[in-house]
Write an enzyme that holds these catalytic residues in place. Structure first.
Site: not given
Length: 243
Positions: A51-53, A87, A89-90, A129, A169, A198
């Site tokens: 998970d990125r966050t 994505c 956040t990525a 996010t 999700k 997001c």
């Protein structure tokens, strides 16, 4: 290159439903009369990417970067000519990716901000996010382009995270009361447009009437990706801000 169009590589799985929808968007937005008019895409759907966050907020967690880089290198070896990563956040890792790869990225953050700038938008709300917000991914790009970012209050940011993680999700219906509270707050603060920053929020736009003034970053990514690869965009998808 196939039939004059470049092959698009997709680093996906973050999350898997969003990746599936990104592919659908690229197909729906393409002006095509036959199968052969569509883009060739090579898609890696790897939901096991950490998970990125979680990593951004706590670097003791597993980093998603090694897996993302591995996928990107595989795509390059398979002959893709552009890369896309649905994505937001990525994109925290964008610099490392660009320094490690030879093929250009279609950057979802830059593309979305650029789209709004072209339309004269100055004050922009962002729903994203905690990781994206904490690192200022949209804020830095907006300010670099002379635009102001408007953020949700801490209470409303909790609503955004709830919708992303506890609803979309988790494959549950979006709690639209929460969504509408965030949108109403950002508009009350003066946002001329609100970025759905997001790709899980893209699914909310797909499935519900969210009202006017929103722009889905993943729709911008799909638009920019297909045009970059040499396909023709359907006229109906030129304007992406909801009315």
């Amino acid at each position: 290159m196939v039939n004059g169009k470049k092959v698009l590589g997709v680093i996906g799985g973050m999350g898997p439903i969003a990746t599936s929808y990104f592919m659908e968007l690229v197909i729906k937005m393409t002006e095509a009369d036959t199968d052969q008019d569509h883009l060739d895409m090579i898609i890696y759907n790897i939901p096991s990417i950490p998970d990125r966050t979680s990593y951004i907020l706590d670097h003791s967690k597993d980093s998603p970067l090694p897996v993302i880089l591995d996928i990107a290198h595989k795509l390059e070896l398979q002959g893709v000519e552009f890369l896309a990563m649905p994505c937001c956040t990525a994109h925290y890792f964008q610099e490392e990716l660009e320094n490690s790869l030879h093929k250009p990225f279609v950057n979802i953050i830059r593309a979305t901000v650029g789209y709004l700038k072209e339309r004269g938008i100055k004050r922009v709300g962002v729903m994203a996010t905690d990781g994206t917000m904490r690192q200022g991914l949209f804020k830095k790009e907006l300010e670099a382009n002379g635009m102001e970012m408007i953020s949700p209050s801490p209470e409303r940011q909790k609503d955004v995270m709830h919708i992303i993680y506890e609803n979309v999700k988790a494959n549950r219906p979006a709690e639209m009361k929460r969504f509408n509270k965030v949108g109403d707050e950002l508009k009350a603060k003066g946002a001329q447009a609100i970025i759905l920053g997001c790709t899980e929020l893209s699914l909310v736009k797909r499935d519900y009437n969210i009202g006017a003034g929103f722009i889905d970053a993943m729709e911008v990514l799909a638009q920019k990706s297909l045009v970059s690869c040499g396909s023709t965009l359907k006229a109906e998808y030129e304007e992406l801000i909801t009315e």
